[in-house]
Design a protein around this motif. Structure first.
Motif, PDB file in Angstrom:
ATOM      1  N   GLY A 214       4.675  45.538 -19.084  1.00  0.00           N
ATOM      2  CA  GLY A 214       5.648  45.250 -18.989  1.00  0.00           C
ATOM      3  C   GLY A 214       5.966  43.612 -19.855  1.00  0.00           C
ATOM      4  N   VAL A 215       7.064  43.414 -20.174  1.00  0.00           N
ATOM      5  CA  VAL A 215       7.582  41.208 -20.419  1.00  0.00           C
ATOM      6  C   VAL A 215       7.069  40.533 -19.475  1.00  0.00           C
ATOM      7  CG1 VAL A 215       8.764  39.789 -22.074  1.00  0.00           C
ATOM      8  CG2 VAL A 215       9.413  41.908 -21.921  1.00  0.00           C
ATOM      9  N   ARG A 216       5.544  40.184 -20.115  1.00  0.00           N
ATOM     10  CA  ARG A 216       5.295  39.137 -19.423  1.00  0.00           C
ATOM     11  C   ARG A 216       6.246  37.328 -19.498  1.00  0.00           C
ATOM     12  NH1 ARG A 216       0.395  40.175 -22.014  1.00  0.00           N
ATOM     13  NH2 ARG A 216      -0.640  41.430 -20.976  1.00  0.00           N
ATOM     14  N   ASN A 217       6.590  37.084 -18.063  1.00  0.00           N
ATOM     15  CA  ASN A 217       7.157  36.011 -17.624  1.00  0.00           C
ATOM     16  C   ASN A 217       5.937  34.633 -18.143  1.00  0.00           C
ATOM     17  OD1 ASN A 217       8.459  33.629 -16.692  1.00  0.00           O
ATOM     18  ND2 ASN A 217       7.654  34.523 -14.751  1.00  0.00           N
ATOM     19  N   SER A 218       6.713  34.240 -19.201  1.00  0.00           N
ATOM     20  CA  SER A 218       5.806  32.902 -19.627  1.00  0.00           C
ATOM     21  C   SER A 218       7.517  31.866 -19.537  1.00  0.00           C
ATOM     22  CB  SER A 218       5.603  32.913 -21.194  1.00  0.00           C
ATOM     23  OG  SER A 218       6.372  33.201 -21.843  1.00  0.00           O
ATOM     24  N   THR A 219       8.327  32.193 -19.550  1.00  0.00           N
ATOM     25  CA  THR A 219       8.877  31.006 -19.673  1.00  0.00           C
ATOM     26  C   THR A 219       9.143  29.930 -18.337  1.00  0.00           C
ATOM     27  OG1 THR A 219      10.466  32.328 -21.221  1.00  0.00           O
ATOM     28  CG2 THR A 219      12.021  30.505 -19.995  1.00  0.00           C
ATOM     29  N   ALA A 220       9.369  31.281 -17.191  1.00  0.00           N
ATOM     30  CA  ALA A 220       9.336  30.441 -15.722  1.00  0.00           C
ATOM     31  C   ALA A 220       8.305  29.370 -15.693  1.00  0.00           C
ATOM     32  CB  ALA A 220       9.717  31.021 -14.612  1.00  0.00           C
ATOM     33  N   TRP A 221       7.301  29.954 -15.996  1.00  0.00           N
ATOM     34  CA  TRP A 221       5.679  29.300 -16.245  1.00  0.00           C
ATOM     35  C   TRP A 221       6.480  27.769 -17.257  1.00  0.00           C
ATOM     36  CZ3 TRP A 221       3.203  29.475 -11.398  1.00  0.00           C
ATOM     37  CH2 TRP A 221       3.183  30.981 -11.374  1.00  0.00           C
ATOM     38  N   LEU A 222       6.816  28.189 -18.083  1.00  0.00           N
ATOM     39  CA  LEU A 222       6.210  26.222 -19.182  1.00  0.00           C
ATOM     40  C   LEU A 222       7.740  25.747 -18.429  1.00  0.00           C
ATOM     41  CD1 LEU A 222       7.618  27.074 -22.697  1.00  0.00           C
ATOM     42  CD2 LEU A 222       9.035  25.617 -21.960  1.00  0.00           C
ATOM     43  N   VAL A 223       8.588  26.428 -17.759  1.00  0.00           N
ATOM     44  CA  VAL A 223       9.517  25.245 -17.267  1.00  0.00           C
ATOM     45  C   VAL A 223       8.879  24.555 -15.544  1.00  0.00           C
ATOM     46  CG1 VAL A 223      11.863  24.832 -15.341  1.00  0.00           C
ATOM     47  CG2 VAL A 223      11.654  26.536 -17.388  1.00  0.00           C
ATOM     48  N   ALA A 224       7.458  25.006 -15.519  1.00  0.00           N
ATOM     49  CA  ALA A 224       6.927  24.869 -14.356  1.00  0.00           C
ATOM     50  C   ALA A 224       6.046  23.615 -14.516  1.00  0.00           C
ATOM     51  CB  ALA A 224       5.930  25.792 -13.372  1.00  0.00           C
TER      52      ALA A 224
ATOM     53  N   VAL B 114       5.488  19.050  -9.132  1.00  0.00           N
ATOM     54  CA  VAL B 114       5.231  20.176  -8.605  1.00  0.00           C
ATOM     55  C   VAL B 114       6.971  21.214  -8.287  1.00  0.00           C
ATOM     56  CG1 VAL B 114       3.957  22.490  -8.437  1.00  0.00           C
ATOM     57  CG2 VAL B 114       3.004  19.629  -8.906  1.00  0.00           C
ATOM     58  N   PRO B 115       7.250  22.026  -9.266  1.00  0.00           N
ATOM     59  CA  PRO B 115       8.654  22.752  -8.978  1.00  0.00           C
ATOM     60  C   PRO B 115       7.615  24.292  -7.494  1.00  0.00           C
ATOM     61  CG  PRO B 115       8.458  21.904 -10.457  1.00  0.00           C
ATOM     62  CD  PRO B 115       7.036  22.056 -10.614  1.00  0.00           C
TER      63      PRO B 115
ATOM     64  N   ARG C  27       6.000  19.631 -14.073  1.00  0.00           N
ATOM     65  CA  ARG C  27       4.854  18.852 -13.445  1.00  0.00           C
ATOM     66  C   ARG C  27       3.943  17.895 -14.960  1.00  0.00           C
ATOM     67  NH1 ARG C  27      -0.520  20.939 -11.367  1.00  0.00           N
ATOM     68  NH2 ARG C  27       0.527  23.415 -10.450  1.00  0.00           N
ATOM     69  N   GLU C  28       4.380  17.798 -15.925  1.00  0.00           N
ATOM     70  CA  GLU C  28       3.649  16.857 -16.840  1.00  0.00           C
ATOM     71  C   GLU C  28       5.547  15.698 -17.179  1.00  0.00           C
ATOM     72  OE1 GLU C  28       2.845  17.927 -21.179  1.00  0.00           O
ATOM     73  OE2 GLU C  28       4.955  17.297 -21.325  1.00  0.00           O
ATOM     74  N   ARG C  29       6.358  16.177 -16.484  1.00  0.00           N
ATOM     75  CA  ARG C  29       7.125  14.864 -17.313  1.00  0.00           C
ATOM     76  C   ARG C  29       7.160  14.002 -16.105  1.00  0.00           C
ATOM     77  NH1 ARG C  29       9.743  15.452 -21.631  1.00  0.00           N
ATOM     78  NH2 ARG C  29       8.405  16.740 -22.260  1.00  0.00           N
TER      79      ARG C  29
ATOM     80  N   ILE D 255       0.772  -1.422   0.490  1.00  0.00           N
ATOM     81  CA  ILE D 255      -0.186   0.127   0.250  1.00  0.00           C
ATOM     82  C   ILE D 255       0.694   1.214   0.059  1.00  0.00           C
ATOM     83  CG2 ILE D 255      -2.055  -0.952   0.615  1.00  0.00           C
ATOM     84  CD1 ILE D 255      -0.966   0.428   3.366  1.00  0.00           C
ATOM     85  N   GLU D 256       2.475   1.140  -0.058  1.00  0.00           N
ATOM     86  CA  GLU D 256       3.044   2.656   0.024  1.00  0.00           C
ATOM     87  C   GLU D 256       3.873   1.889  -1.455  1.00  0.00           C
ATOM     88  OE1 GLU D 256       4.051   2.752   3.516  1.00  0.00           O
ATOM     89  OE2 GLU D 256       2.530   4.770   3.887  1.00  0.00           O
ATOM     90  N   VAL D 257       4.296   3.122  -1.635  1.00  0.00           N
ATOM     91  CA  VAL D 257       5.669   2.689  -2.382  1.00  0.00           C
ATOM     92  C   VAL D 257       6.445   3.952  -2.612  1.00  0.00           C
ATOM     93  CG1 VAL D 257       4.377   3.431  -4.799  1.00  0.00           C
ATOM     94  CG2 VAL D 257       6.664   2.434  -5.158  1.00  0.00           C
ATOM     95  N   ASP D 258       7.775   3.931  -2.986  1.00  0.00           N
ATOM     96  CA  ASP D 258       8.286   5.482  -3.118  1.00  0.00           C
ATOM     97  C   ASP D 258       9.092   6.250  -4.236  1.00  0.00           C
ATOM     98  OD1 ASP D 258       9.368   5.116  -0.507  1.00  0.00           O
ATOM     99  OD2 ASP D 258      11.288   4.237  -0.124  1.00  0.00           O
ATOM    100  N   VAL D 259       8.606   7.228  -4.649  1.00  0.00           N
ATOM    101  CA  VAL D 259       8.565   7.578  -5.844  1.00  0.00           C
ATOM    102  C   VAL D 259       9.577   8.979  -6.034  1.00  0.00           C
ATOM    103  CG1 VAL D 259       5.947   7.375  -6.629  1.00  0.00           C
ATOM    104  CG2 VAL D 259       7.028   9.053  -5.189  1.00  0.00           C
ATOM    105  N   ILE D 260      10.067   9.034  -7.019  1.00  0.00           N
ATOM    106  CA  ILE D 260      11.366   9.810  -7.410  1.00  0.00           C
ATOM    107  C   ILE D 260      10.423  11.033  -7.093  1.00  0.00           C
ATOM    108  CG2 ILE D 260      12.937  10.790  -8.953  1.00  0.00           C
ATOM    109  CD1 ILE D 260      14.509   8.656  -8.163  1.00  0.00           C
ATOM    110  N   ASP D 261      10.858  12.285  -6.407  1.00  0.00           N
ATOM    111  CA  ASP D 261       9.968  13.049  -6.730  1.00  0.00           C
ATOM    112  C   ASP D 261      10.796  14.580  -6.059  1.00  0.00           C
ATOM    113  OD1 ASP D 261       8.022  14.968  -5.885  1.00  0.00           O
ATOM    114  OD2 ASP D 261       7.622  14.346  -3.292  1.00  0.00           O
ATOM    115  N   PRO D 262      11.736  14.987  -7.309  1.00  0.00           N
ATOM    116  CA  PRO D 262      12.634  16.085  -6.836  1.00  0.00           C
ATOM    117  C   PRO D 262      12.458  17.211  -6.621  1.00  0.00           C
ATOM    118  CG  PRO D 262      12.023  15.451  -9.581  1.00  0.00           C
ATOM    119  CD  PRO D 262      11.706  14.639  -8.079  1.00  0.00           C
ATOM    120  N   LYS D 263      12.804  17.693  -5.466  1.00  0.00           N
ATOM    121  CA  LYS D 263      12.803  19.184  -5.499  1.00  0.00           C
ATOM    122  C   LYS D 263      13.164  20.075  -6.562  1.00  0.00           C
ATOM    123  CE  LYS D 263       9.969  17.987  -2.233  1.00  0.00           C
ATOM    124  NZ  LYS D 263       8.946  17.425  -2.319  1.00  0.00           N
ATOM    125  N   ILE D 264      12.585  20.869  -6.760  1.00  0.00           N
ATOM    126  CA  ILE D 264      12.918  21.917  -8.054  1.00  0.00           C
ATOM    127  C   ILE D 264      12.494  23.563  -7.225  1.00  0.00           C
ATOM    128  CG2 ILE D 264      12.656  22.379 -10.068  1.00  0.00           C
ATOM    129  CD1 ILE D 264      11.593  19.699 -10.864  1.00  0.00           C
TER     130      ILE D 264
END
Lengths: 400, 400
Positions: free
Chosen positions: B189-199, B209-210, B203-205, B163-172
């Motif tokens: 101003g120029v809206r920040n899109s790149t840092a959100w793309l990284v997050a 969640v960073p 999240r997807e991969r 009922i439990e399992v260890d998963v890779i969960d990098p703190k980013i």
């Protein structure tokens, strides 16, 4: 005994999906939309870039000021903070073009001498300039309805200042049935794995975490009560087990009585005992209690119905063509889901169907790296050496 | 100006990954492990099935009791609750075989007359019986280390009572940098899109969640402070912007000073200005501020480093081979990430590279359905008509 009428998979999908209309839409922040399906078409609300911008580090000038410049007769411009005729303004990548300038000269191409800059060739208007709307034009589609939201969509939302988006978020109720079933954390009995497989399937595929309602005993009142209450609050109501035609197959009978439209039995193996239907636009599903059969029903019938009903555009799956190592039999008019191992030898791909065929045999999925859906075109089997299409669920291994 | 030394992608990956050792492992409940990478090898803790079971509805008998039965001389057995010689016990699919029985006769194959059952052929031991351990043997691998956990793995855990399992969960930790940047929900101003793309990418991969730390101004102290504090608490520290060699490119300088091992500049386009390194086993990444360049750096350099360092087995991506509609130039010794459209005409697949090549041009990703990574094998370009490999990120469209 046994299901006497098996309905072709295509027929089941086409007869059910038009009636499945109930779907919950949730508004989420743009950064939480990753891996969800968009419930709406999202369009750009402004031109991007909103003003012309430099695409590199250099000097913004008016192209007329450098007309005729050459290696042998460079033109000298003054470096200034604001443009006027004869002035060059330093810009970083991404900076808006200063008023009056229309072209950017790369820093590498000029010679800076004190407060002056020497330009050695002429530049047309628009050099190294991102035009207004070059990336996105106001009104242009950023995310189509039904698209799976990927990182670049999130970035596009951010770049447009769109901070909320509606996503498909079906409310799903899942319950297991069966007197013999216990939970994984409980003592003796057959451990419930199928309902958890179902929950995991939706979590992975659509990002909606189903609400799990535990194990129901083989009791008509208990199952009826669950289904009726769940139909009020959820878009999709699913039971596992009790989907065949025996005495203990209560789920399927309960749902059939409640349904406006109902189909029982599908020409799919593993996975024949499927009950599926709708009541008031809500989807009711009586899945097999066996995990591989239930997965097969989800993949081949239930998920296609959800996708068609709500126009979800699923990204492509990895597929290869490979040659059969041994004959693959296909029962006529029956869809088969085979678990296979794809291997590579001298650049050729081969496929070996796993001999574990039980509908409960989880290891057939754990040990496979591919899935073959056969019988779609009325095939009656494939011979050793025939090439077939395989969906890859794991990496290809070397052939032994 | 400009990055003078560009390191081959393979070199960057191979020089950095051995030093990236810090990784957070989180214990999650089996049903929350979906779409995470397993941090351990999980083995079956018991045989499954633990006892012989019937695989269908029928009568469990001792095969000796029906030896010699035939159409013309059926054998009659008594129906009982417990087995003794001459008795048949009714079993449902999945029931354990009653003590003394060794084979199951399908209900369809017998004739029930009152309290008796007529058997018309002989059955060998083991008919319709799932043997002990037929699905999983105790000690057998259910989930290998580094495997992405799919629904059938969750079901296998459940079936084993794990009922439990260890998963890779990098703190980013992710922060944007740049004086000109504002958040999507802010004003001019120029809206920040790149840092959100990284997050969104992580999240997807990887399902982690960073932690987003906002926008840092182009100030050495502020950026240094963020990186130092983040290095204490996180496995991976990422900034977007400030990764090139200009005056305002502070992130890359700050990280370089802190690093034990550091590489700046990679032979990748878009995406040259990448700084990447390690300090005390933690990964530091200075990504481009431009979304498409940053995505390219993540896909081609950062994600492969994470995978190699922690032995993650990513499932295959969908790939096709398609013919080029027009020439695709490749700069020697440079890896190129092209956004393309794959289309189908009369059964042939064609690929059209998008002409939008700016490293900030998000629409090139939104409009593409494929990605080509070119230059891996030292190619200097491809001609129209050449066949190349494309990773599909959307469905193939009909050719216009």
């Amino acid at each position: 005994m046994g299901l006497t009428k098996l309905n072709p998979v295509e027929k089941v999908i086409n007869e059910i999906y038009p009636y499945f209309s109930s779907i919950t839409v949730t508004t989420v922040r743009f950064n939480e939309a990753t891996s969800r399906y968009s419930a709406q078409r999202v369009v750009a609300v402004e031109d991007n870039p909103p003003v012309p911008k430099s695409v590199l580090d250099g000097f913004a000038v008016n192209s007329e000021d450098v007309f005729g410049a050459s290696e042998y007769s460079p033109i000298e411009l003054e470096i200034g903070k604001e443009w006027k005729p004869g002035v060059a303004v330093y810009v970083n990548t991404g900076d808006p073009l200063p008023q009056g300038t229309d072209t950017v000269i790369p820093i590498e191409a000029v010679k800076v001498v004190g407060n002056k800059v020497l330009v050695f060739k002429q530049y047309p208007p628009g050099n190294a300039v991102a035009k207004i709307g070059e990336d996105l034009r106001k009104g242009e589609t950023i995310i189509d309805k039904g698209v799976l939201i990927r990182p670049w969509h999130v970035a596009a939302l951010a770049s447009q200042g769109i901070i909320e988006v509606d996503v498909i978020d079906p409310k799903i109720a899942v319950a297991a049935t069966g007197d013999e079933i216990v939970e994984p954390w409980e003592g003796n009995g057959v451990r419930n794995s199928t309902a958890w497989l179902v929950a995991s399937f939706f979590r992975e595929r659509i990002g909606s975490v189903p609400s799990y309602h535990g194990i129901l005993r083989d009791d008509e009142e208990a199952i009826k009560n669950f289904v009726e209450v769940a139909l009020d609050k959820y878009d999709i109501v699913i039971t596992t087990g009790g989907s065949s035609v025996g005495k203990r197959d209560i789920s399927v009978k309960v749902m059939e009585k409640l349904a406006d439209k109902w189909i029982h039995g599908v020409a799919l193996t593993p996975g024949r005992p499927l009950g599926i239907g709708v009541r008031d636009g809500k989807l009711m599903v009586s899945l097999s209690g066996y995990p591989v059969a239930a997965l097969s029903q989800l993949e081949v019938v239930v998920w296609p119905i959800i996708k068609k009903a709500h126009e979800l555009k699923e990204p492509p799956r990895p597929k290869v063509r490979a040659k059969l190592k041994r004959r693959l039999p296909v029962t006529p008019n029956m869809l088969h889901l085979y678990r296979v191992v794809v291997c590579s030898r001298e650049g050729e791909l081969w496929v070996e169907p796993l001999r574990l065929t039980g509908s409960g045999i989880l290891s057939s999925l754990i040990k496979s790296n591919g899935i073959v859906v056969a019988g779609v075109r009325g095939e009656t089997g494939y011979d050793a050496g025939d090439e077939i299409e395989v969906e890859l669920i794991g990496d290809i291994v070397p052939c032994k």
